[in-house]
Structures are given as C-alpha cells and as structure tokens.
Write a protein that holds these residues in place. Structure first.
Motif, mmCIF file in Angstrom:
data_model
loop_
_atom_site.group_PDB
_atom_site.id
_atom_site.type_symbol
_atom_site.label_atom_id
_atom_site.label_comp_id
_atom_site.label_asym_id
_atom_site.label_seq_id
_atom_site.Cartn_x
_atom_site.Cartn_y
_atom_site.Cartn_z
ATOM 1 N N GLN A 94 -52.219 -4.586 10.615
ATOM 2 C CA GLN A 94 -52.206 -3.334 10.703
ATOM 3 C C GLN A 94 -50.646 -2.877 9.706
ATOM 4 O OE1 GLN A 94 -50.848 -2.440 14.548
ATOM 5 N NE2 GLN A 94 -51.413 -0.214 14.412
ATOM 6 N N ARG A 95 -49.914 -3.974 9.841
ATOM 7 C CA ARG A 95 -48.579 -3.607 9.047
ATOM 8 C C ARG A 95 -48.790 -3.471 7.362
ATOM 9 N NH1 ARG A 95 -43.511 -7.231 11.350
ATOM 10 N NH2 ARG A 95 -43.791 -6.565 13.305
ATOM 11 N N VAL A 96 -49.985 -4.236 6.925
ATOM 12 C CA VAL A 96 -50.104 -4.417 5.565
ATOM 13 C C VAL A 96 -51.387 -3.672 5.167
ATOM 14 C CG1 VAL A 96 -49.137 -6.731 5.122
ATOM 15 C CG2 VAL A 96 -51.589 -6.422 5.695
ATOM 16 N N GLU A 97 -51.904 -2.702 6.059
ATOM 17 C CA GLU A 97 -53.267 -1.967 6.207
ATOM 18 C C GLU A 97 -54.216 -2.628 5.434
ATOM 19 O OE1 GLU A 97 -52.389 1.593 3.533
ATOM 20 O OE2 GLU A 97 -50.547 2.267 4.928
ATOM 21 N N GLY A 98 -54.293 -3.777 6.147
ATOM 22 C CA GLY A 98 -55.512 -4.649 5.706
ATOM 23 C C GLY A 98 -56.472 -5.002 6.709
#
Length: 132
Positions: A94-98
């Motif tokens: 979620q943090r790295v948009e992965g």
C-alpha cells in the motif's frame, strides 16, 4: 511486492516504507525486521539478483519490486511469522503503490493468504519430518 500501476517502484519510496515499518539495513546488504530479542523475523531484498538494497543509493534508483521473506523456523512460531509476513507485505504494498504476489507470481488477494499459509506450513512440516 511488485509495481501495481507503473513498471517500477521508486527506490526512495521503498526505503522510506521499509524504515517506516521498522526495518533496518543490515547483513547481506538488505533490510531486516527484528524481533525484540534481536533475531530477524522478516527480510526484504530487491527482486533483481543479487538482491542488494543500498540505502545510500536507492533514492536515485527504481526497482521492479522487492522480495519480502522469512526464514523458518525463526524467533516466532511459524504461524505467527506467516501472519506477520502477510500483514507487513500488505502494508508495504500500500505504501509503495504496489501489489503483493506469492512465490509463484500469483496475486495475493483476500482468499489467497489462508491457502498460502497452509501450503507453507505443510511444506515446513514435511521438511521437519525428513530431518528426523
């Protein structure tokens, strides 16, 4: 964890996400999340061999993704380790948009974690039985 919307993930985003989740750079040139007793619970490495993640230069790089893994047995019970691995992977993605994928490259959707944990624990039990 692989890029969800683009081909690559910004190294700065990966570094900030890992350190924000409590990982520290260490042995083997990768990041580790330690248990309260100092033993490693989870590790993160680049998907590209040799897997190095250098905090000094990664802000200026982009990555196809990161490999998040645990070595079992570890400082926690296997079930607890796999639960933590699942939760941390979702948080980092979620943090790295992965997006999270399993070891086979399959999407790690809402129904998949239970089957993955069962398969992993079964393999661990099989290996332990062979060691006896």
């Amino acid at each position: 964890i692989v890029a969800a919307r683009q081909n690559r993930i910004a190294g700065r985003s990966i570094r900030q996400s890992l350190t924000g989740a409590g990982f520290q750079h260490g042995e083997f040139g990768i990041f580790h999340l330690a248990h309260s007793d100092g033993r490693v619970v989870l590790s993160a490495a680049s998907l590209v061999r040799p897997g190095l993640l250098d905090p000094e230069s990664m802000d200026f790089q982009s990555f196809s993704g990161i490999n998040l893994f645990a070595v079992l047995p570890g400082p926690l019970e296997p079930e607890a380790t796999l639960e933590q691995l699942t939760a941390v992977a979702a948080e980092l993605a979620q943090r790295v948009e992965g997006r999270v994928q399993d070891e086979r490259g399959m999407p790690f959707d809402s129904a998949h974690p239970a089957a993955w944990r069962e398969r992993t624990l079964s393999a661990l039990c099989t290996q332990a039985g062979q060691a006896d």
